[in-house]
Design a protein around this motif. Structure first.
Motif, PDB file in Angstrom:
ATOM      1  N   GLU A 146      89.392  19.734  63.298  1.00  0.00           N
ATOM      2  CA  GLU A 146      90.652  20.489  63.429  1.00  0.00           C
ATOM      3  C   GLU A 146      91.226  20.359  64.847  1.00  0.00           C
ATOM      4  O   GLU A 146      91.413  21.347  65.554  1.00  0.00           O
ATOM      5  N   VAL A 153     103.868  22.387  65.859  1.00  0.00           N
ATOM      6  CA  VAL A 153     104.089  21.180  65.068  1.00  0.00           C
ATOM      7  C   VAL A 153     104.420  19.977  65.950  1.00  0.00           C
ATOM      8  O   VAL A 153     103.909  18.871  65.735  1.00  0.00           O
ATOM      9  N   GLN A 156     101.315  18.847  67.609  1.00  0.00           N
ATOM     10  CA  GLN A 156     100.435  18.166  66.658  1.00  0.00           C
ATOM     11  C   GLN A 156     100.833  16.703  66.487  1.00  0.00           C
ATOM     12  O   GLN A 156      99.990  15.801  66.525  1.00  0.00           O
ATOM     13  N   SER A 178      91.719  17.829  59.144  1.00  0.00           N
ATOM     14  CA  SER A 178      93.063  18.373  59.290  1.00  0.00           C
ATOM     15  C   SER A 178      93.483  19.083  58.010  1.00  0.00           C
ATOM     16  O   SER A 178      93.012  18.750  56.917  1.00  0.00           O
ATOM     17  N   HIS A 179      94.374  20.055  58.164  1.00  0.00           N
ATOM     18  CA  HIS A 179      94.959  20.728  57.003  1.00  0.00           C
ATOM     19  C   HIS A 179      96.293  20.109  56.615  1.00  0.00           C
ATOM     20  O   HIS A 179      96.811  20.376  55.534  1.00  0.00           O
ATOM     21  N   ASP A 180      96.875  19.300  57.504  1.00  0.00           N
ATOM     22  CA  ASP A 180      98.261  18.880  57.327  1.00  0.00           C
ATOM     23  C   ASP A 180      98.363  17.377  57.140  1.00  0.00           C
ATOM     24  O   ASP A 180      98.596  16.632  58.088  1.00  0.00           O
ATOM     25  N   HIS A 182     100.703  15.695  55.762  1.00  0.00           N
ATOM     26  CA  HIS A 182     102.044  15.162  56.016  1.00  0.00           C
ATOM     27  C   HIS A 182     102.279  14.911  57.501  1.00  0.00           C
ATOM     28  O   HIS A 182     103.102  14.073  57.864  1.00  0.00           O
ATOM     29  N   ILE A 183     101.547  15.601  58.391  1.00  0.00           N
ATOM     30  CA  ILE A 183     101.681  15.357  59.824  1.00  0.00           C
ATOM     31  C   ILE A 183     100.857  14.139  60.239  1.00  0.00           C
ATOM     32  O   ILE A 183     101.295  13.312  61.024  1.00  0.00           O
ATOM     33  N   SER A 208      98.145  11.471  48.208  1.00  0.00           N
ATOM     34  CA  SER A 208      99.151  12.518  48.078  1.00  0.00           C
ATOM     35  C   SER A 208      99.707  12.644  46.667  1.00  0.00           C
ATOM     36  O   SER A 208     100.325  13.659  46.327  1.00  0.00           O
ATOM     37  N   ALA A 221     103.415  20.097  48.860  1.00  0.00           N
ATOM     38  CA  ALA A 221     102.734  19.296  49.876  1.00  0.00           C
ATOM     39  C   ALA A 221     103.086  17.825  49.726  1.00  0.00           C
ATOM     40  O   ALA A 221     103.312  17.118  50.708  1.00  0.00           O
ATOM     41  N   ASP A 224     106.547  17.296  51.046  1.00  0.00           N
ATOM     42  CA  ASP A 224     106.549  17.279  52.510  1.00  0.00           C
ATOM     43  C   ASP A 224     106.139  15.909  53.034  1.00  0.00           C
ATOM     44  O   ASP A 224     106.690  15.397  54.001  1.00  0.00           O
TER      45      ASP A 224
END
Length: 259
Positions: A146, A153, A156, A178-180, A182-183, A208, A221, A224
């Motif tokens: 993490e 954002v 990140q 990571s939780h994201d 899309h980032i 995805s 998600a 995104d």
């Protein structure tokens, strides 16, 4: 173990008493590849990291590491006594690798933080300091649990861009939690979706759209992620292999004052 693999997990299981935390995990980590682990809370992501870096041993299965593998580890968070007089410079010097200290300080642009107590660092500043600490090991494998926690954002996106640069500069493999998706998808090569077992594994675009990913994170998600696909500088076939590559045309400037 494949000749190019840094770490190989073969049918790894991890249990605490009667509680199975991870089940039948297969994973290969390679040099010059970024692998991102995603999953809901309680999915076993941090336990997987602990197994890979050797803090825990599997209940079943095997983990094979390259001989004398150098690992740089960036923890999810670090608890430091608020009363402890500890500057950033002193914190970094405790790693013992003085020959790479100045390089890490310069590469992460943290010169202005050296006299700041570590307890006073913002979220983004602390992550840069922890990353500097990790690369001081001249790692063949960089492991980040993490890394963007507590960072906004914009911070990140800059952090993940920096990780992409470090991967090429060091020639190392990168494993991050990571939780994201899309980032991170603009920088990651492979995604492992974990929920105590491997739900799906492959290129970020294919993961995805996978039914198990959508069940865990929802269609929003996936929508995104679609917004970020234009940042991805290569494409994959259905097996996740790169079929087309072009140089990135823009270079992002990274700062360290995000919190």
């Amino acid at each position: 173990m494949p000749a190019t693999a840094l770490v190989q997990l073969d049918r790894v299981n991890l249990s605490f008493n009667d509680n199975k935390v991870l089940s039948d995990i297969n994973l290969n980590l390679h040099a010059n590849e970024i692998v991102t682990v995603i999953g809901p809370n309680g999915a076993g992501k941090s336990s997987l990291v602990s197994l890979i870096i050797g803090l825990q041993s599997p209940s079943q299965g095997s983990i094979t590491r390259k001989k004398n593998l150098r690992i740089g580890y960036m923890p999810q968070k670090l608890a430091i006594d608020p009363q402890l007089p500890l500057s950033t410079r002193r914190f970094l010097s405790l790693c013992g690798n003085s020959s790479r200290l100045q390089h890490a300080i310069k590469r992460l642009s943290i010169e202005c933080l050296l006299n700041t107590p570590v307890q006073k660092l913002s979220g983004g500043e602390m992550q840069r300091v922890l990353l500097a600490r990790a690369i001081m090991q001249n790692p063949e494998l960089l492991v980040l649990d993490e890394p963007a926690q507590g960072v906004d954002v914009t911070g990140q996106a800059e952090l993940y861009h920096l990780l992409g640069e470090l991967r090429h500069e060091l020639g190392c493999g990168v494993l991050m939690v990571s939780h994201d998706l899309h980032i991170v998808m603009a920088q990651t090569d492979q995604v492992l979706c974990l929920n105590k077992h491997v739900c799906c594994h492959g290129a970020p675009e294919s993961v995805s759209q996978h039914p198990e990913y959508l069940q865990l994170f929802g269609r929003q998600a996936a929508e995104d992620i679609a917004i970020y696909t234009h940042h991805h500088d290569h494409q994959h076939d259905i097996h996740g292999d790169v079929v087309e590559q072009q140089a990135a045309s823009n270079h992002s400037h990274c700062t360290h004052n995000h919190s």
